[in-house]
Scaffold this motif. Structure first.
Motif, PDB file in Angstrom:
ATOM      1  N   HIS A   1       0.841  -1.206   0.000  1.00 28.23           N
ATOM      2  CA  HIS A   1       0.000   0.000   0.000  1.00 28.23           C
ATOM      3  C   HIS A   1       0.869   1.247   0.000  1.00 28.23           C
ATOM      4  N   GLN A   2       1.994   1.176   0.694  1.00 27.16           N
ATOM      5  CA  GLN A   2       2.884   2.326   0.754  1.00 27.16           C
ATOM      6  C   GLN A   2       3.362   2.681  -0.651  1.00 27.16           C
ATOM      7  N   ARG A   3       3.313   3.942  -0.973  1.00 24.55           N
ATOM      8  CA  ARG A   3       3.718   4.412  -2.301  1.00 24.55           C
ATOM      9  C   ARG A   3       5.006   5.217  -2.210  1.00 24.55           C
TER      10      ARG A   3
ATOM     11  N   SER B   1       7.604   8.155  -2.815  1.00 24.29           N
ATOM     12  CA  SER B   1       7.469   9.597  -3.010  1.00 24.29           C
ATOM     13  C   SER B   1       8.234  10.015  -4.255  1.00 24.29           C
TER      14      SER B   1
ATOM     15  N   GLU C   1      -4.573  -2.767   6.964  1.00 19.79           N
ATOM     16  CA  GLU C   1      -5.843  -2.080   6.718  1.00 19.79           C
ATOM     17  C   GLU C   1      -6.282  -2.191   5.262  1.00 19.79           C
ATOM     18  N   PHE C   2      -5.325  -2.163   4.340  1.00 16.98           N
ATOM     19  CA  PHE C   2      -5.654  -2.163   2.915  1.00 16.98           C
ATOM     20  C   PHE C   2      -5.199  -3.450   2.215  1.00 16.98           C
TER      21      PHE C   2
ATOM     22  N   PRO D   1      -2.584   0.519  10.007  1.00 16.15           N
ATOM     23  CA  PRO D   1      -3.086   1.444   8.978  1.00 16.15           C
ATOM     24  C   PRO D   1      -2.083   1.602   7.835  1.00 16.15           C
ATOM     25  N   ASN D   2      -2.613   1.966   6.667  1.00 13.62           N
ATOM     26  CA  ASN D   2      -1.770   2.216   5.478  1.00 13.62           C
ATOM     27  C   ASN D   2      -0.839   1.046   5.177  1.00 13.62           C
ATOM     28  N   CYS D   3      -1.384  -0.160   5.262  1.00  7.89           N
ATOM     29  CA  CYS D   3      -0.580  -1.365   5.076  1.00  7.89           C
ATOM     30  C   CYS D   3      -1.381  -2.383   4.279  1.00  7.89           C
TER      31      CYS D   3
ATOM     32  N   ASP E   1       5.720  -3.745   4.057  1.00  7.27           N
ATOM     33  CA  ASP E   1       4.913  -2.543   3.879  1.00  7.27           C
ATOM     34  C   ASP E   1       4.833  -1.702   5.155  1.00  7.27           C
ATOM     35  N   ALA E   2       5.003  -2.340   6.307  1.00  5.56           N
ATOM     36  CA  ALA E   2       4.934  -1.614   7.580  1.00  5.56           C
ATOM     37  C   ALA E   2       5.995  -2.165   8.535  1.00  5.56           C
TER      38      ALA E   2
END
Length: 260
Positions: free
Chosen positions: A141-143, A145, A207-208, A234-236, A243-244
């Protein structure tokens, strides 16, 4: 594994048959895989003169959650298992892979005989997209930058490349074999073993996660009769430890290492 090393904890990371650089098998009945994993663990404990009653924390990710639960149910009396940690677990019962699902079984058996069809699709219609392939897009999920000099950005790109490399190594026949050899979980026996061993269960979900979503994690939690902790990051997405990484490390430090 790096965290275990930093804290001076011994660990055993198992590359299951047909994945990574491990040898493939002719067939993959889950019950046989679990027995082979047990033999492997016992051989390593013997090789390094580690007591049979060694304390072992069992950790599984995705399909590895099923393998860990089967392993726990069959052999929990041989070890002291204070924690059973399930990362991104599948549903407690995967009906589509049931032996009574004739259409699914026929499809899997057919593809298992001609795995090159699946390989053709994977290589030409998915993996050819590189880091845009489904094995990366659905697992992270992490994008990244736009700042290419950002340290975390470079680290995330590296982790995605590692995941992509691992995805490419997995043979289609092995994937189909594991699905074909899938064994259901005996939740009555699992709960009985949990009560007898006083093992603490921790479920960690992203979460995702698009592969094994939040409902899967919640259903697994509800399948345990004892109180189970469910942590949603969250955001994972599905590849939780990539991812986290920081969040997962904090959970292990606070929930597992602090109790040793």
């Amino acid at each position: 594994m790096k965290l275990c090393d930093l804290f001076g904890k011994s660990f055993l990371a198992i590359d299951v048959f047909g994945f990574g650089k491990s040898d493939e098998l002719d067939q993959y009945p889950m019950s046989d895989i679990v027995k082979k994993l047990h033999t492997l663990i016992m051989n390593i404990l013997t090789e390094y003169n580690i007591k049979k009653s060694q304390t072992i924390h069992l950790v599984g990710h995705s399909m590895g959650c099923y393998l860990s639960l089967h392993l726990f149910t069959k052999f929990n009396k041989e070890w002291s298992i204070p924690h059973l940690i399930l990362l991104a677990p599948p549903a407690p019962t995967v009906t589509n892979l049931g032996k009574d699902n004739r259409l699914a079984q026929w499809t899997l058996k057919t593809l298992y005989r001609v795995p090159w069809l699946v390989t053709f699709y994977r290589e030409w219609f998915d993996q050819s997209k590189g880091l845009n392939s489904s094995g990366i897009q659905n697992f992270f999920h992490q994008r990244e930058s736009k700042n290419d000099d950002d340290i975390e950005n470079v680290s995330l790109r590296y982790l995605k490349l590692v995941q992509y490399y691992n995805n490419v190594q997995i043979k289609s026949k092995s994937l189909l074999g594991y699905l074909l050899g899938w064994d259901p979980l005996d939740w009555n026996q699992i709960n009985k073993s949990i009560k007898e061993s006083h093992t603490e269960v921790i479920i960690i979900s992203g979460e995702f996660d698009k592969v094994t979503d939040a409902k899967c994690a919640n259903d697994v939690k509800n399948s345990f009769e004892e109180e189970v902790e469910l942590i949603t990051i969250p955001n994972c997405a599905h590849t939780i430890t990539f991812d986290a990484s920081r969040e997962v490390c904090n959970i292990f430090v606070n929930k597992v290492f602090s109790q040793d």
